[in-house]
Design an enzyme around this catalytic site. Structure first.
Site, PDB file in Angstrom:
ATOM      1  N   GLY A  17      49.245  54.406  72.300  1.00  0.00           N
ATOM      2  CA  GLY A  17      50.546  55.066  72.216  1.00  0.00           C
ATOM      3  C   GLY A  17      51.270  54.638  70.956  1.00  0.00           C
ATOM      4  O   GLY A  17      51.350  53.446  70.645  1.00  0.00           O
ATOM      5  N   ALA A  35      57.672  52.269  71.635  1.00  0.00           N
ATOM      6  CA  ALA A  35      57.125  51.044  72.244  1.00  0.00           C
ATOM      7  C   ALA A  35      55.844  50.625  71.528  1.00  0.00           C
ATOM      8  O   ALA A  35      55.657  49.442  71.191  1.00  0.00           O
ATOM      9  CB  ALA A  35      56.854  51.280  73.731  1.00  0.00           C
ATOM     10  N   GLY A  36      54.961  51.592  71.280  1.00  0.00           N
ATOM     11  CA  GLY A  36      53.679  51.270  70.666  1.00  0.00           C
ATOM     12  C   GLY A  36      53.832  50.772  69.238  1.00  0.00           C
ATOM     13  O   GLY A  36      53.220  49.770  68.840  1.00  0.00           O
ATOM     14  N   PHE A  85      78.757  56.142  76.560  1.00  0.00           N
ATOM     15  CA  PHE A  85      77.646  56.704  77.333  1.00  0.00           C
ATOM     16  C   PHE A  85      77.892  56.407  78.799  1.00  0.00           C
ATOM     17  O   PHE A  85      78.690  55.535  79.159  1.00  0.00           O
ATOM     18  CB  PHE A  85      76.309  56.094  76.849  1.00  0.00           C
ATOM     19  CG  PHE A  85      75.392  57.102  76.192  1.00  0.00           C
ATOM     20  CD1 PHE A  85      75.750  57.720  75.013  1.00  0.00           C
ATOM     21  CD2 PHE A  85      74.164  57.430  76.752  1.00  0.00           C
ATOM     22  CE1 PHE A  85      74.919  58.652  74.401  1.00  0.00           C
ATOM     23  CE2 PHE A  85      73.320  58.359  76.156  1.00  0.00           C
ATOM     24  CZ  PHE A  85      73.690  58.975  74.983  1.00  0.00           C
ATOM     25  N   ASP A  94      49.415  59.529  81.445  1.00  0.00           N
ATOM     26  CA  ASP A  94      48.033  59.061  81.246  1.00  0.00           C
ATOM     27  C   ASP A  94      47.890  57.559  81.522  1.00  0.00           C
ATOM     28  O   ASP A  94      46.997  57.130  82.251  1.00  0.00           O
ATOM     29  CB  ASP A  94      47.554  59.336  79.805  1.00  0.00           C
ATOM     30  CG  ASP A  94      47.690  60.794  79.409  1.00  0.00           C
ATOM     31  OD1 ASP A  94      48.400  61.551  80.096  1.00  0.00           O
ATOM     32  OD2 ASP A  94      47.102  61.187  78.385  1.00  0.00           O
ATOM     33  N   GLN A 150      64.434  60.270  87.397  1.00  0.00           N
ATOM     34  CA  GLN A 150      65.787  60.611  86.939  1.00  0.00           C
ATOM     35  C   GLN A 150      65.943  62.107  86.661  1.00  0.00           C
ATOM     36  O   GLN A 150      65.170  62.679  85.883  1.00  0.00           O
ATOM     37  CB  GLN A 150      66.128  59.837  85.669  1.00  0.00           C
ATOM     38  CG  GLN A 150      67.516  60.147  85.139  1.00  0.00           C
ATOM     39  CD  GLN A 150      68.001  59.089  84.168  1.00  0.00           C
ATOM     40  OE1 GLN A 150      67.649  59.127  82.993  1.00  0.00           O
ATOM     41  NE2 GLN A 150      68.778  58.150  84.654  1.00  0.00           N
ATOM     42  N   HIS A 182      68.496  64.405  84.838  1.00  0.00           N
ATOM     43  CA  HIS A 182      69.597  64.296  83.867  1.00  0.00           C
ATOM     44  C   HIS A 182      70.627  65.378  84.175  1.00  0.00           C
ATOM     45  O   HIS A 182      70.250  66.519  84.471  1.00  0.00           O
ATOM     46  CB  HIS A 182      69.023  64.480  82.463  1.00  0.00           C
ATOM     47  CG  HIS A 182      69.972  64.141  81.362  1.00  0.00           C
ATOM     48  ND1 HIS A 182      71.090  64.888  81.086  1.00  0.00           N
ATOM     49  CD2 HIS A 182      69.965  63.122  80.461  1.00  0.00           C
ATOM     50  CE1 HIS A 182      71.732  64.354  80.058  1.00  0.00           C
ATOM     51  NE2 HIS A 182      71.070  63.268  79.660  1.00  0.00           N
ATOM     52  N   LEU A 202      67.135  69.517  76.996  1.00  0.00           N
ATOM     53  CA  LEU A 202      68.214  68.535  77.173  1.00  0.00           C
ATOM     54  C   LEU A 202      69.420  68.817  76.284  1.00  0.00           C
ATOM     55  O   LEU A 202      69.262  69.116  75.100  1.00  0.00           O
ATOM     56  CB  LEU A 202      67.681  67.136  76.833  1.00  0.00           C
ATOM     57  CG  LEU A 202      68.713  66.030  77.043  1.00  0.00           C
ATOM     58  CD1 LEU A 202      68.768  65.642  78.509  1.00  0.00           C
ATOM     59  CD2 LEU A 202      68.391  64.802  76.210  1.00  0.00           C
ATOM     60  N   GLU A 241      73.550  63.331  76.592  1.00  0.00           N
ATOM     61  CA  GLU A 241      74.724  62.714  77.208  1.00  0.00           C
ATOM     62  C   GLU A 241      75.782  62.390  76.144  1.00  0.00           C
ATOM     63  O   GLU A 241      76.965  62.222  76.453  1.00  0.00           O
ATOM     64  CB  GLU A 241      74.271  61.425  77.903  1.00  0.00           C
ATOM     65  CG  GLU A 241      75.309  60.753  78.751  1.00  0.00           C
ATOM     66  CD  GLU A 241      74.659  59.727  79.691  1.00  0.00           C
ATOM     67  OE1 GLU A 241      73.794  60.108  80.488  1.00  0.00           O
ATOM     68  OE2 GLU A 241      75.022  58.548  79.601  1.00  0.00           O
ATOM     69  N   ARG A 269      73.995  58.602  85.713  1.00  0.00           N
ATOM     70  CA  ARG A 269      73.368  59.928  85.770  1.00  0.00           C
ATOM     71  C   ARG A 269      73.072  60.387  87.191  1.00  0.00           C
ATOM     72  O   ARG A 269      73.204  61.569  87.499  1.00  0.00           O
ATOM     73  CB  ARG A 269      72.079  59.911  84.954  1.00  0.00           C
ATOM     74  CG  ARG A 269      72.356  59.863  83.484  1.00  0.00           C
ATOM     75  CD  ARG A 269      71.083  59.799  82.685  1.00  0.00           C
ATOM     76  NE  ARG A 269      71.409  59.848  81.269  1.00  0.00           N
ATOM     77  CZ  ARG A 269      70.538  59.684  80.303  1.00  0.00           C
ATOM     78  NH1 ARG A 269      69.269  59.461  80.576  1.00  0.00           N
ATOM     79  NH2 ARG A 269      70.928  59.747  79.042  1.00  0.00           N
ATOM     80  N   HIS A 321      63.992  64.291  83.876  1.00  0.00           N
ATOM     81  CA  HIS A 321      64.156  63.740  82.534  1.00  0.00           C
ATOM     82  C   HIS A 321      63.370  62.461  82.290  1.00  0.00           C
ATOM     83  O   HIS A 321      62.848  62.248  81.197  1.00  0.00           O
ATOM     84  CB  HIS A 321      65.655  63.456  82.327  1.00  0.00           C
ATOM     85  CG  HIS A 321      66.001  62.892  80.990  1.00  0.00           C
ATOM     86  ND1 HIS A 321      65.725  63.561  79.814  1.00  0.00           N
ATOM     87  CD2 HIS A 321      66.603  61.731  80.627  1.00  0.00           C
ATOM     88  CE1 HIS A 321      66.146  62.831  78.786  1.00  0.00           C
ATOM     89  NE2 HIS A 321      66.670  61.713  79.252  1.00  0.00           N
ATOM     90  N   GLU A 323      58.152  53.641  78.438  1.00  0.00           N
ATOM     91  CA  GLU A 323      58.342  54.446  79.650  1.00  0.00           C
ATOM     92  C   GLU A 323      57.146  54.367  80.598  1.00  0.00           C
ATOM     93  O   GLU A 323      57.279  54.563  81.812  1.00  0.00           O
ATOM     94  CB  GLU A 323      58.659  55.906  79.281  1.00  0.00           C
ATOM     95  CG  GLU A 323      59.236  56.674  80.463  1.00  0.00           C
ATOM     96  CD  GLU A 323      59.825  58.025  80.109  1.00  0.00           C
ATOM     97  OE1 GLU A 323      60.207  58.259  78.945  1.00  0.00           O
ATOM     98  OE2 GLU A 323      59.910  58.869  81.037  1.00  0.00           O
ATOM     99  N   ARG A 345      68.268  54.756  85.510  1.00  0.00           N
ATOM    100  CA  ARG A 345      68.412  54.237  84.150  1.00  0.00           C
ATOM    101  C   ARG A 345      69.732  54.688  83.551  1.00  0.00           C
ATOM    102  O   ARG A 345      70.106  55.857  83.686  1.00  0.00           O
ATOM    103  CB  ARG A 345      67.265  54.753  83.276  1.00  0.00           C
ATOM    104  CG  ARG A 345      67.461  54.484  81.803  1.00  0.00           C
ATOM    105  CD  ARG A 345      66.265  54.879  80.980  1.00  0.00           C
ATOM    106  NE  ARG A 345      66.100  56.288  80.746  1.00  0.00           N
ATOM    107  CZ  ARG A 345      66.699  56.977  79.772  1.00  0.00           C
ATOM    108  NH1 ARG A 345      67.549  56.394  78.946  1.00  0.00           N
ATOM    109  NH2 ARG A 345      66.454  58.267  79.621  1.00  0.00           N
ATOM    110  N   SER A 365      66.793  53.397  77.384  1.00  0.00           N
ATOM    111  CA  SER A 365      65.336  53.522  77.308  1.00  0.00           C
ATOM    112  C   SER A 365      64.823  53.150  75.930  1.00  0.00           C
ATOM    113  O   SER A 365      63.824  52.433  75.793  1.00  0.00           O
ATOM    114  CB  SER A 365      64.895  54.941  77.646  1.00  0.00           C
ATOM    115  OG  SER A 365      63.523  55.050  77.389  1.00  0.00           O
ATOM    116  N   LEU A 366      65.493  53.630  74.884  1.00  0.00           N
ATOM    117  CA  LEU A 366      65.046  53.262  73.539  1.00  0.00           C
ATOM    118  C   LEU A 366      65.064  51.742  73.409  1.00  0.00           C
ATOM    119  O   LEU A 366      64.166  51.134  72.826  1.00  0.00           O
ATOM    120  CB  LEU A 366      65.942  53.907  72.478  1.00  0.00           C
ATOM    121  CG  LEU A 366      65.897  55.435  72.401  1.00  0.00           C
ATOM    122  CD1 LEU A 366      66.704  55.938  71.200  1.00  0.00           C
ATOM    123  CD2 LEU A 366      64.467  55.943  72.304  1.00  0.00           C
TER     124      LEU A 366
END
Ligand SMILES: Cc1cc2nc3c(=O)[nH]c(=O)nc-3n(C[C@H](O)[C@H](O)[C@H](O)COP(=O)(O)OP(=O)(O)OC[C@H]3O[C@@H](n4cnc5c(N)ncnc54)[C@H](O)[C@@H]3O)c2cc1C
Length: 565
Positions: A10, A14-15, A113, A210, A229, A231, A241, A244, A275, A342, A367, A378, A383-384
């Protein structure tokens, strides 16, 4: 056979963050992605990333908001790590070139947020994910002597040794159809979420669960899978989307009577409650006949209350999305939205260094993972942060672990099995159902029955459908019989992953007989801390059915309390 200290599956945030951290720690690193890295789904992230940067803020406040947002299901040790390390991570991004928005005095600007007790979301207009992903990819290029890239390679399974340790993966070169076994001292799954189990979803076509399914099939536990979640603001037409960030800039939600109905549900935070709360409020308005649009299936998001100049500057992408996909000028009129799938709070269970219990050498971050910083729900823009903090920590830990290990030689038996499976899918006669039909039925079933409001009958129905689709998928056919860029056959494999993820979600949702965070059971409408303040872990039985067990929620400083916004 290619061999690496740390192999990352990935190339989203994250990867890439894991790759850079592992390389900095001296490991030989490779990163593999089924799409070009900058097409990873992180590129879609819009509104921003949370960090207690403001001098008046404190990471403990961010942590408390996150715990409360999670409906007390989040693990507080992991949340403390994420929130306390956030400011340094965001400053690091700035230093390597992310052009975060600044205010008139030249400081990093922060926007409001949902569920946050103060403004703490750093942003680049409404293209924050794209901005960060491109800068990280520049860094990966700079590290090209230390980070090998397998771009447009599709991982089909994890390879375990006789002791159950993860020692590599099998993958297919999408461009040629060639299969290869890769050895690795450590594998980090950073393969993103599973939004395609639902239709519609805000997630791209590549978000097919996966890594969650591959880990599950390899014997790893997956956790919090019932927590999906929805959204609050996705386009009624197609599920796209609307960030937010729009409500963060001041946009209102209105029902058919023109009322700001959030006053009834969350009088203090209004549109910026968490949310799960806002989505339930919207769905209640729709179900009780106060929705807008021809069938009353929407809610108005009124962005016209935000000064036009600010909208054009800070929300420019959704100006385009409104025009192109709903035919609405959001600076001049309200746009019709509704709750839409979402994000998946659950995933591969990990510790705070990304290690997957019971499978040495396997890590997960982003994720795909569940370190449980999000618990039942969340918070937007967390998440980022999760991808970067736990991506980095996984990369560092895996590199340190690699230093003490000899390079394993992964068995090629798994590759032969995977190649035979692919050949058999390609050879199926063109009769019965198509893969795409099954995917469509899966998505619609999940969205109809495993959404904002759930009950036993709907969930049992969804489970029956998923089990039937699992059987039908075994003989479903595809059209493309070639080897070069055969996305059809990859779609068949992805469908198998989605069915595993969906089954785990449904089974966990049936099991949790209470309402908490994103799981609202109309037949069990109360939160029940006495019986359900625990994680549901799912692992795979030998007969391909999910096995349920429980694990404790970790508490540090915050005891459960009633959740009000
Ligand atoms: C429209 C939208 C807006 C969002 N906005 C925000 C926001 O403003 N703030 C926020 O905090 N969060 C936001 N999120 C959530 C956030 O973007 C994601 O949760 C996060 O980017 C996921 O990153 P990741 O690195 O875990 O995975 P991804 O970015 O999804 O990357 C997954 C990677 O895995 C690879 N991969 C997957 N399967 C395989 C396989 N079989 N073989 C090889 N490679 C594979 C893919 O090619 C890809 O490189 C948003 C989400 C959406 C959908």
């Amino acid at each position: 056979m290619p061999a690496h200290d740390v192999l990352i599956i990935g190339a989203g945030l994250a990867g890439q963050r894991a790759a850079l951290a592992a390389a900095d720690a001296g490991a030989t690193v490779a990163i593999m992605s089924k799409v070009h890295p900058v097409r990873s789904h992180s590129v879609a992230a819009a509104g921003g990333i949370n960090a207690a940067i403001n001098v008046a803020d404190d990471w403990r406040s961010h942590a408390y908001d996150t715990v409360k947002g999670s409906d007390f299901l989040g693990d507080q040790d992991a949340i403390e790590i994420m929130c306390s390390e956030a400011p340094k991570e965001v400053m690091h991004l700035e230093h390597i070139g992310v052009t975060f928005h600044r205010n008139e005095t030249g400081e990093l600007d922060l926007r409001a947020f949902g569920g946050a007790s103060m403004k703490r979301t750093a942003y680049v207009a409404d293209i924050t994910g794209q901005a960060i992903l491109h800068v990280l990819y520049e860094q990966i290029m700079k590290y090209s002597d230390r980070v090998d890239r397998y771009e447009e390679w599709f991982t089909t399974s994890l390879v375990l040794d006789d002791d159950g340790a993860c020692v590599g993966v099998v993958a297919r070169d999408i461009r040629t159809g060639v299969m290869e076994t890769f050895s690795a001292k450590n594998v980090i799954l950073a393969s993103g979420g599973a939004g395609q189990c639902f239709k519609p979803t805000t997630n791209g076509l590549i978000c097919t669960g996966d890594g969650i399914a591959q880990a599950y099939r390899a014997g790893a536990p997956i956790m919090d899978m019932e927590m999906i979640q929805y959204h609050p603001t996705t386009l009624v037409e197609n599920g796209f989307l609307i960030t937010e960030g729009a409500r963060g800039e001041g946009a209102h939600l209105l029902n058919a009577a023109g009322e700001r109905f959030m006053e009834k549900y969350a009088p203090n935070k209004m549109e910026l409650a968490s949310r799960d709360v806002v989505s339930r409020a919207e769905q209640t308005e729709i179900n009780e006949g106060r929705g807008v649009g021809p069938n009353g299936e929407g809610i108005y998001l009124d962005i016209t209350v935000v000064p036009k100049k600010r909208t054009l500057e800070a929300l420019r992408e959704i100006v385009n999305i409104g025009k192109d996909f709903a035919g609405v000028d959001i600076t001049a009129e309200p746009i019709m939205i509704r709750p839409g799938q979402h994000y998946i709070m659950g995933g591969v269970k990990t510790d705070v260094d990304g290690q997957v219990p019971g499978v040495p050498g396997l890590y997960a971050a982003g994720e795909v993972a569940c370190v449980s910083v999000h618990g039942g729900n969340r918070l937007g823009a967390n998440s980022l942060l999760d991808t970067l903090i736990f991506g980095r920590r996984s990369g560092e830990h895996a590199a340190a672990r690699a230093a003490g290990l000899p390079m394993p030689a992964a068995s090629e038996a798994q590759m032969r099995d995977d190649a035979a499976e692919i050949a058999s899918i390609i050879a199926r006669p063109r009769e019965g159902r198509r893969i795409s039909e099954i995917k469509d039925e899966l998505g619609t079933t999940m969205n109809d029955n495993v959404a904002v409001f759930r009950d036993e009958a709907k969930l049992q129905h969804a489970h029956e459908v998923v089990r039937r689709l699992k059987e039908e998928a075994k003989t479903a056919y595809i059209d493309d019989r070639g080897t070069v860029f055969n996305q059809d056959v990859l779609g068949a494999i992805e469908l198998g992953y989605m069915l595993d993820c969906s089954e785990a979600t449904v089974v966990a949702a049936i099991e949790r007989k209470e309402s908490r965070g994103a799981q609202f059971r109309t037949d069990y409408p109360e939160r029940n801390d006495d019986e359900w303040l625990k994680h549901i872990d799912i692992s795979r039985n030998g007969d391909d059915t999910p096995h349920i067990s429980y694990s404790e929620v970790t508490f540090t400083q915050w005891q459960p309390e009633e959740r009000k916004y």
